[in-house]
Enzyme design. Structure first.
Site: not given
Ligand SMILES: *Cc1c(COP(=O)(O)O)cnc(C)c1O
Length: 435
Positions: A26, A153, A255, A284
Site C-alpha cells: 500500500y 474487509y 470472518d 492473524k
Molecule cells: C487481515 C484480514 C484478512 C486477510 O488476512 P491476510 O492474512 O492478510 O491475508 C481477512 N479478513 C480480515 C477480517 C482481516 O482483518
C-alpha cells in the site's frame, strides 16, 4: 551455533538498495521513505538499528497477540523443527495439525467441527467462499451470489476483494476480475438508538428476501470492522442478521481473522452476540503472529454437504496447508489464550483504554471506540498519517493510522506502564485538531 551470514549487516550501505528492491505494501514507492530497520523484538518492544526502541501499539497489524519472542511459542517451533518443518497434507497427517483441529473444534462457539487449513486470512476467506458456493452446487441449487456489509474487509485476493467494501476494496481498479455481489448497508454504529437497529435489520431483511434464492452466504466481520477503521456495531445487529440468514436458509460466514483470539474481549466476537455461524474463518492471531496460517471451520451440515462422488469433494489444497511449524506454534498460542491470565489481561487493557473517552470533548474527534484490547478514534477531517506516525515515534511508540482513524490494538502482555505511555501519546494526538 553457526552464523552463515553476518547477523549485523552494514544496514546503511544496503538500505538505499533495499528501499526499492522490496516493494512495500500500500505504498507509493516513488515517495518511499526509508523504513526503520528492526534488529530485534521482544515483548511489545521493537529495537530498530540506530534508533531508540519503540513500543508496538498495534501488535504488527493486531496479530502478535502474546508479544514478540515469546518463550513458549519459540519453544513450540524449535521442538517441532527437530521433527520436521513441513509435510504435504495430500495423504499425510501429523500431530500438530490433529491437536490444532481438535482444539479449534472445542473452543469455537456452537457446532463448528471441521477445519480446513490454509496459509493466510485471505486464502481462508477464499476457502470459505468456495465452501459456500460448492455446498449449494452439491445440493443442485444455483446460488452464485454472496452478500457482504459495506465497510468490511476480507483480504486482498480477488474472491476476498469481491466482498470487501467496494470503495475501500478498490473494486473499480480490479473490476474485470471481480464478480458482482450484493452489498448490504453498513450497520449503524454501536451505541445508536434501538429504533435505528430495528430499521437497519428491516432493511437487511427486505434486501435479503428479494435475492435469497440466489444467495449462497452472507459474509461479515462480527461486531468490529477492523481494517475498515475499527468500526463497532451492536451485537444485536449480528444476532439479527444471523436470524435472518437462518430464516431464509442462507449460510452465514463469520470472518474472525481480526477479531478472533480475544481482540474484543471474549475469545471470539461471535460470543458477544451469542450466535454460531455455519462457517468461521480464523487467521492473524491464530499463530500468535508467528507464521501465516488460517483455519476455515464448518458445521457438520456444511461438511456433509460435500459427501457423495469425487466431484462433490471440496476443490482446494494449498501447498503449505497445515504447515507443521505453523500448527505447532498455533497450539502453543492457543494454550496462552486459554490461561486465565489472558482474559484478565484483556479486561485490564480495556479498562485502561477507557481513558481515551476523554477525547470525546474535542469537536474534531467524531467518535471514540473501546472494546477489549482495541481502542480507536476518528478525526472529522483528513489527517496526515505520516506526521502522526513521526510524532508517535518521537515519543517512543509505533502507530499506523488508517485513513482518519488512529487506533491501538496492543498485545495482551502489554504492561500497565507501557499501555499508559501509549494512551498518553494517543491522547496527545487526539487533542491536536490539525495534523
Ligand atoms: C487481515 C484480514 C484478512 C486477510 O488476512 P491476510 O492474512 O492478510 O491475508 C481477512 N479478513 C480480515 C477480517 C482481516 O482483518
Amino acid at each position: 551455533m553457526f552464523n552463515f551470514y553476518n547477523p549485523t549487516p552494514p544496514t546503511d550501505v544496503y538500505q538505499a538498495q533495499s528501499d526499492s528492491a522490496v516493494w512495500m505494501p500500500y505504498t507509493q514507492m516513488s515517495q518511499f521513505q526509508p523504513n526503520l530497520h528492526i534488529q530485534r523484538a521482544s515483548g511489545v518492544t521493537l529495537y530498530p538499528t540506530n534508533h531508540p526502541h519503540l513500543i508496538d501499539a498495534i501488535a504488527s497489524w493486531w496479530c502478535v497477540i502474546h508479544g514478540y519472542n515469546h518463550p513458549n511459542l519459540n519453544h513450540a517451533i524449535t521442538r517441532q523443527l527437530d521433527s520436521f518443518a513441513h509435510i504435504m497434507l495430500g495423504g499425510f497427517i501429523h500431530d500438530p495439525i490433529l491437536e490444532l483441529a481438535h482444539t479449534l473444534s472445542t473452543i469455537t462457539p456452537g457446532n463448528l467441527k471441521h477445519v480446513f487449513f490454509s496459509d493466510s486470512g485471505s486464502v481462508g476467506v477464499e476457502v470459505a467462499i468456495k465452501m459456500a458456493l460448492q455446498y449449494w452446487r452439491n445440493q443442485d441449487q444455483k446460488r452464485p451470489k454472496l452478500a457482504y456489509l459495506m465497510g468490511g474487509y476480507h483480504g486482498d485476493t480477488t474472491g476476498a476483494m469481491s466482498v470487501c467494501d467496494p470503495i475501500e476494496g478498490m473494486h473499480q481498479l480490479f473490476a474485470p476480475l471481480l464478480p458482482p455481489h450484493i452489498g448490504l448497508p453498513q450497520p449503524p454504529a454501536w451505541g445508536c438508538e434501538a429504533t435505528l437497529i430495528h430499521q437497519y435489520l428491516n432493511e437487511v431483511d427486505s434486501q435479503l428476501a428479494s435475492c435469497a434464492h440466489e444467495l449462497a452466504a452472507v459474509i461479515l466481520e462480527p461486531i468490529c470492522q477492523c481494517a475498515g477503521g475499527f468500526f463497532l456495531y451492536d451485537p444485536l445487529i449480528l444476532k439479527g442478521i444471523a436470524e435472518i440468514c437462518n430464516r431464509y436458509g442462507i449460510l452465514l460466514i463469520v470472518d474472525e481473522v481480526a477479531t478472533g483470539f480475544g481482540r474484543l474481549g471474549p475469545l471470539f466476537a461471535c460470543e458477544l452476540a451469542g450466535i454460531t455461524p455455519d462457517i468461521m474463518v480464523l487467521g492473524k492471531g491464530l499463530t500468535g503472529g508467528y507464521l501465516g496460517l488460517a483455519a476455515t471451520i464448518a458445521t457438520p451440515l456444511v461438511f456433509k454437504g460435500f459427501f457423495g462422488g469425487n466431484e462433490k469433494a471440496l476443490m482446494h489444497g494449498p501447498t503449505f496447508m497445515g504447515n507443521a511449524l505453523a500448527c505447532a506454534v498455533a497450539n502453543a498460542s492457543i494454550q496462552e489464550c486459554l490461561k486465565p491470565e489472558f482474559s484478565i489481561q484483556i479486561q485490564g487493557i480495556q479498562s485502561q483504554l477507557m481513558a481515551l473517552h476523554t477525547l470525546n470533548e474535542y469537536p474534531w474527534i467524531t467518535s471514540v471506540r473501546v472494546l477489549g484490547a482495541m481502542g480507536a478514534f476518528t478525526f472529522a477531517n483528513d489527517i496526515d498519517s505520516n506526521a502522526i506516525q513521526k510524532f508517535a515515534i518521537s515519543q517512543g511508540v509505533w502507530l499506523r493510522p488508517i485513513g482518519r482513524v488512529v487506533y491501538t490494538s496492543p498485545a495482551s502482555i502489554m504492561s500497565d506502564s507501557e499501555l499508559k505511555k501509549v494512551i498518553g501519546v494517543l491522547i496527545d494526538i487526539g487533542k491536536k485538531e490539525k495534523w
